[in-house]
Design an enzyme around this catalytic site. Sequence first.
Site, PDB file in Angstrom:
ATOM      1  N   LYS A   1     -25.542  39.944 -10.461  1.00 41.77           N
ATOM      2  CA  LYS A   1     -24.464  40.940 -10.361  1.00 41.77           C
ATOM      3  C   LYS A   1     -24.982  42.147  -9.618  1.00 41.77           C
ATOM      4  O   LYS A   1     -26.188  42.428  -9.636  1.00 41.77           O
ATOM      5  CB  LYS A   1     -23.995  41.373 -11.755  1.00 41.77           C
ATOM      6  CG  LYS A   1     -22.571  41.871 -11.777  1.00 41.77           C
ATOM      7  CD  LYS A   1     -21.599  40.707 -11.687  1.00 41.77           C
ATOM      8  CE  LYS A   1     -20.184  41.101 -11.870  1.00 41.77           C
ATOM      9  NZ  LYS A   1     -19.328  39.933 -12.137  1.00 41.77           N
TER      10      LYS A   1
HETATM   11  P1  NAD Z   1      -9.375  44.943 -10.044  1.00 43.98           P
HETATM   12  O1  NAD Z   1     -10.112  46.124  -9.540  1.00 43.98           O
HETATM   13  O2  NAD Z   1      -8.589  44.104  -9.093  1.00 43.98           O
HETATM   14  O3  NAD Z   1      -8.353  45.399 -11.209  1.00 43.98           O
HETATM   15  C1  NAD Z   1      -8.729  46.152 -12.318  1.00 43.98           C
HETATM   16  C2  NAD Z   1      -7.472  46.632 -13.035  1.00 43.98           C
HETATM   17  O4  NAD Z   1      -7.854  47.328 -14.227  1.00 43.98           O
HETATM   18  C3  NAD Z   1      -6.647  47.628 -12.231  1.00 43.98           C
HETATM   19  O5  NAD Z   1      -5.275  47.407 -12.505  1.00 43.98           O
HETATM   20  C4  NAD Z   1      -7.075  48.981 -12.782  1.00 43.98           C
HETATM   21  O6  NAD Z   1      -6.077  49.984 -12.604  1.00 43.98           O
HETATM   22  C5  NAD Z   1      -7.259  48.621 -14.244  1.00 43.98           C
HETATM   23  N1  NAD Z   1      -8.143  49.527 -14.970  1.00 43.98           N
HETATM   24  C6  NAD Z   1      -9.297  50.087 -14.550  1.00 43.98           C
HETATM   25  N2  NAD Z   1      -9.803  50.856 -15.513  1.00 43.98           N
HETATM   26  C7  NAD Z   1      -8.966  50.767 -16.577  1.00 43.98           C
HETATM   27  C8  NAD Z   1      -8.962  51.325 -17.877  1.00 43.98           C
HETATM   28  N3  NAD Z   1      -9.938  52.153 -18.284  1.00 43.98           N
HETATM   29  N4  NAD Z   1      -7.939  50.997 -18.698  1.00 43.98           N
HETATM   30  C9  NAD Z   1      -6.959  50.168 -18.290  1.00 43.98           C
HETATM   31  N5  NAD Z   1      -6.912  49.613 -17.074  1.00 43.98           N
HETATM   32  C10 NAD Z   1      -7.908  49.912 -16.239  1.00 43.98           C
HETATM   33  O7  NAD Z   1     -10.457  44.070 -10.837  1.00 43.98           O
HETATM   34  P2  NAD Z   1     -10.383  42.530 -11.201  1.00 43.98           P
HETATM   35  O8  NAD Z   1     -11.070  41.762 -10.135  1.00 43.98           O
HETATM   36  O9  NAD Z   1      -8.987  42.166 -11.604  1.00 43.98           O
HETATM   37  O10 NAD Z   1     -11.354  42.490 -12.475  1.00 43.98           O
HETATM   38  C11 NAD Z   1     -10.888  42.793 -13.778  1.00 43.98           C
HETATM   39  C12 NAD Z   1     -11.901  42.272 -14.778  1.00 43.98           C
HETATM   40  O11 NAD Z   1     -12.058  40.863 -14.604  1.00 43.98           O
HETATM   41  C13 NAD Z   1     -13.308  42.848 -14.662  1.00 43.98           C
HETATM   42  O12 NAD Z   1     -13.897  42.918 -15.937  1.00 43.98           O
HETATM   43  C14 NAD Z   1     -14.037  41.814 -13.827  1.00 43.98           C
HETATM   44  O13 NAD Z   1     -15.449  41.848 -14.026  1.00 43.98           O
HETATM   45  C15 NAD Z   1     -13.422  40.555 -14.390  1.00 43.98           C
HETATM   46  N6  NAD Z   1     -13.538  39.390 -13.514  1.00 43.98           N
HETATM   47  C16 NAD Z   1     -13.013  39.394 -12.259  1.00 43.98           C
HETATM   48  C17 NAD Z   1     -13.124  38.254 -11.470  1.00 43.98           C
HETATM   49  C18 NAD Z   1     -12.496  38.169 -10.099  1.00 43.98           C
HETATM   50  O14 NAD Z   1     -12.513  37.074  -9.528  1.00 43.98           O
HETATM   51  N7  NAD Z   1     -11.934  39.233  -9.554  1.00 43.98           N
HETATM   52  C19 NAD Z   1     -13.792  37.125 -11.963  1.00 43.98           C
HETATM   53  C20 NAD Z   1     -14.293  37.146 -13.269  1.00 43.98           C
HETATM   54  C21 NAD Z   1     -14.147  38.281 -14.022  1.00 43.98           C
END
Ligand code: NAD
Length: 451
Positions: free
Chosen positions: A141
Site C-alpha cells: 500500500k
Molecule cells: P473514493 O475516494 O472514491 O470515495 C470515498 C467516499 O467516502 C467519498 O464519497 C467521500 O466523500 C466519502 N468520505 C470520505 N471521508 C468520509 C468521512 N469521514 N465520512 C463519510 N464519508 C466520507 O474512495 P473509494 O475508492 O470508494 O474507497 C472507499 C473505501 O473502499 C476505502 O476504505 C478504500 O480503501 C476501500 N477500497 C477501495 C477499493 C477500490 O477499488 N477503489 C478497493 C478495495 C477497498
Amino acid sequence: MGANGGGANGARALDRRGTGGWESVLEAERALSPGAEWQSELYRVAVDQFRRAADVLELEPEIRARLLEPRRSLVVNFPVRLDDGEVQSFTGYRVQHTLTMGPMKGGFRYGPGVSLGECAALAMWMTFKCALVGLPFGGAKGGVRCDPNRLSEGELERITRRYASEIFPIIGPDRDIPAPDIATGEREMAWFMDTYSQQVGHPVPEIVTGKPLVLGGTEGRDIATGLGVVYCVEELLATLDQAVADQRVVVQGFGNVGATVVREMAERGATIVGVSDVTGGVVDPNGLDIGALDEWVKANRFVRDFPYATGVSRLEILEQPCDILVPAAVEQQITEENAARIDARWIVEGANGPTTPEADEILARRGIDVIPDVLANAGGVTVSYFEWVQDQQKLAWQGAEVAARLRMQLDDAFARVSEARERLGTDWRTAAQAVAIERVADASRLRTIYP
Ligand code: NAD
C-alpha cells in the site's frame, strides 16, 4: 530502504548512541515494542485482528513474527511546484508487507492523514485479501500525504508523477503493481503508467491496474469492488434463503465503492434508505430515488442538500435503521462509541478497516454479523489481477467474462470462509483471516528462510 525513525522511542535510541556506544543502542532498540516504526491506530487494529486469527490457528511464533511486520517500507519526501509558483514538500510512502507470495499488489491514496502506519496496516490486509481469494500476490500500500480537495489537476499530476519516480526503485510489473484507492482513480493511474514508461523507455501498461481501458485497462475494473460487495451480500442472503429485494440498505460513502453498491443494490430491487459522503448524509425510510441522487451528485458533487430526502450528519448515517449497513468511506467509523447504536442486521465492509476490534466485540454480543473487508471488498484486487494477466498476455477479455470470473473467484472465497467459520467456531472476520493466514503460512514454511 528503511522505515523512518521510531518516533519517541527511536529518538531515545539515538540519544543513547552518544553516551553508551553501540551496545546500548542495540539494547534500546530491542526494547522497542514490535512494530514501533509503523505505530498507528490502524496498525494496532490490523495486528489485533491478525493475533486473534493466529491464536485460533495456533500459529508458530516464527511465522507470526514474519507476518506481523512489513518486509519493506519506503518513505520519500519530494518537492512539487504549485500553480502559484511556490514549492511545497510532500511525503509519500510505499509499504510492501510480504514478498513470499509473488509480486506485491496494492493501491495508493491521497489524503491529509496518510501515514507510514496507515500504509503498513493496509498492506497487511492486502496480503490476506489476495491470499483469501487465491491471487498470486503479496500485499502493498502507498500514498501521499496531501489534501486532494485543495489541489488543482496540474498539481495532482505533478505530485503523482514525482511520487511514481520516487518509488520507482521498488516497483515494477513483476515486483509491485500499484492501483487506485481513496482519491485516486483512472486519471492518476494513466499519469503513473506514463511516468514509469518514460523512465524505462517503452510502454509498460502492466505497471498499474485500474487504468483507462484505452491504455490497457480492463472491462469492469471501475465497478469491481462495489460489485464484489454485492456478490458477497447475495451469497450471504442465499445461505439464509432471503432475497436482496427485501433488504433495506444504508451506504456510507458515495465514491467508487459506495456509489457502485448503491446502484447495483437498487438495480436488484433493494430499498436504499440512506447514503452519505464526506459532507453528510441523506435518508428516506421509504427509499431514496437513486437516479435523482446520481443526477444531483453529478451537478453538485456532494449528496448534501439533496432535496428529496432528510439530511443527517456524517456519523448519524451509520445509526439509521436498516438490514444491511455498508461502510464504504474511510477506516475506523464503527467504534466502541457508536457500536451499541448500530441498527442493522449485517455489516458488509466495503471500506478497509471501518470497524475497530472494540466495536467488533460489541456487535458480536448484539448478534450483528460483520462480513469483513478482506472478503467483502476483494473484488477490486481480483479484477486488478485480471487486468494484470490480460496486460501480460496482450489480450482483452469481454466484460461478461470478467464479471463471470469475478463471481466464481468471490463465491469460492465466500464458501471457504463460511466453512472455516463453522469449523473453527469463530466470527466471519477471524475465519476470513485464518483462511488467508494459513495460505501465506504454508508458502512461508515451504520457502523456509534465506540463506
Ligand atoms: P473514493 O475516494 O472514491 O470515495 C470515498 C467516499 O467516502 C467519498 O464519497 C467521500 O466523500 C466519502 N468520505 C470520505 N471521508 C468520509 C468521512 N469521514 N465520512 C463519510 N464519508 C466520507 O474512495 P473509494 O475508492 O470508494 O474507497 C472507499 C473505501 O473502499 C476505502 O476504505 C478504500 O480503501 C476501500 N477500497 C477501495 C477499493 C477500490 O477499488 N477503489 C478497493 C478495495 C477497498
